[in-house]
Design an enzyme around this catalytic site. Sequence first.
Site, PDB file in Angstrom:
ATOM      1  N   TYR A 101       0.858  -1.187   0.000  1.00  0.00           N
ATOM      2  CA  TYR A 101       0.000   0.000   0.000  1.00  0.00           C
ATOM      3  C   TYR A 101       0.893   1.234   0.000  1.00  0.00           C
ATOM      4  O   TYR A 101       1.824   1.337   0.810  1.00  0.00           O
ATOM      5  CB  TYR A 101      -0.893   0.015   1.252  1.00  0.00           C
ATOM      6  N   GLU A 189      -3.972   7.312  -3.692  1.00  0.00           N
ATOM      7  CA  GLU A 189      -3.604   6.007  -3.138  1.00  0.00           C
ATOM      8  C   GLU A 189      -3.378   4.992  -4.241  1.00  0.00           C
ATOM      9  O   GLU A 189      -4.094   4.997  -5.243  1.00  0.00           O
ATOM     10  CB  GLU A 189      -4.751   5.462  -2.269  1.00  0.00           C
TER      11      GLU A 189
END
Length: 377
Positions: A101, A189
């Site tokens: 991530y 993101e």
Amino acid sequence: MNIHEYSAKELFAKFKIPIQNEIVCSTPEEVAAAADKIGLPVVVKAQVLTGGRGKAGGVKFTKTKNEAIEAANNILGMKIKNLIVKKVLVCEAAAIAKEYYVGMVNDRNTKSVLLMLSAEGGVEIEEVAKTYPEKIIKISVNPQTGLLPFQAREALFNIMTDGNEVRQAADILVKLYSLYVHSDCSLAEINPLVVDKSGKVIALDAKINFDDNALYRHKAFEELADYTEDEKLEIDAKEKGLAYVKLDGEIGCMVNGAGLAMTTMDVINLYGGTPANFLDIGGSSNPQKVIHAMEFLLNDKNVKGVMINIFGGITRCDDVARGLIEAFSKMNVNVPVVIRLSGTNAAEGRELLKGNDKLMPAETMSEAAQKIIAAIK
Ligand code: GDP
Ligand code: MN
């Protein structure tokens, strides 16, 4: 403003962030053609403005053209968290070795962009943040220098061990930071950022939010918007000089000032009611603004009563009362309305409202909340 994965990835491509080959489609026929063009296997992904599509069955790995068509049939029209899927993204399937991530967000505490990294990629990062906050590494980026390659590498060595992966991922982070700043994002993101079986690092998913207050600098982003009905209402209200947010309760609120509007919602809750909205009409006594505000409140079918809460500072309560009397004389209002006037010239304002059968007066906020809750019972 939130944009779809396929739009976010088009931006990624512009900034040379590596992504899969992919084609956005609206029908199963287009999906079949896309699968032919890209080559099997492909992943068919729902394009909706919410996370957790994978869990909801909105991301399907398909090995044959028929499977891809079947996935398209299932996913198009599907509802994910109350949003209907109108488009799917057909992506060249990646052979995933590892999932990470990486994200960036505006951080008000450090007044800079906060870089976030985690080895726990692929899963909902909010869950990781809740259960294992220590598994998310946070680094704030100096706005004067921007994200420098060595800083990106240093940050990444917290979650990766392989130098080759780190080099590629650092390059991606530097480009993502540049995209972030140039596009006035408030969030970006990549979840997951994957390393494939050949050792190549690519962005498998993309999430971008733009800062609404900077959208005027990016006219081209307008066409990327896909607003919900509630968001459209909020934009319409903004154009009329009102700050409006629709909620699910029964009591419409009209308030001058954002802080007072928040307090009004709290007080309604305190006495057992439910606010139908947040609405700040600002500091004016303009009857036209009141009419617009009432239109928003009354268009909401859940609204059973209205609480008007005015604190007169520079705006004088008698002016507000005159504005309200004029506005209400032009409107057909068929729900009870309670009004609390306090502050500058409150007594004069209340005097003007005496005998008005459309507006029930109250002296305090508590009294107003209790009165409107009793009136709609
Ligand atoms: P989200 O659930 O809405 O975040 O959608 P993602 O695009 O992040 O996909 C969810 C998960 O599906 C990923 O974490 C992967 O595990 C899997 N996935 C997505 N695309 C691919 C792909 O090309 N190949 C493989 N093997 N898995 C994929
Ligand atoms: Mn994802």
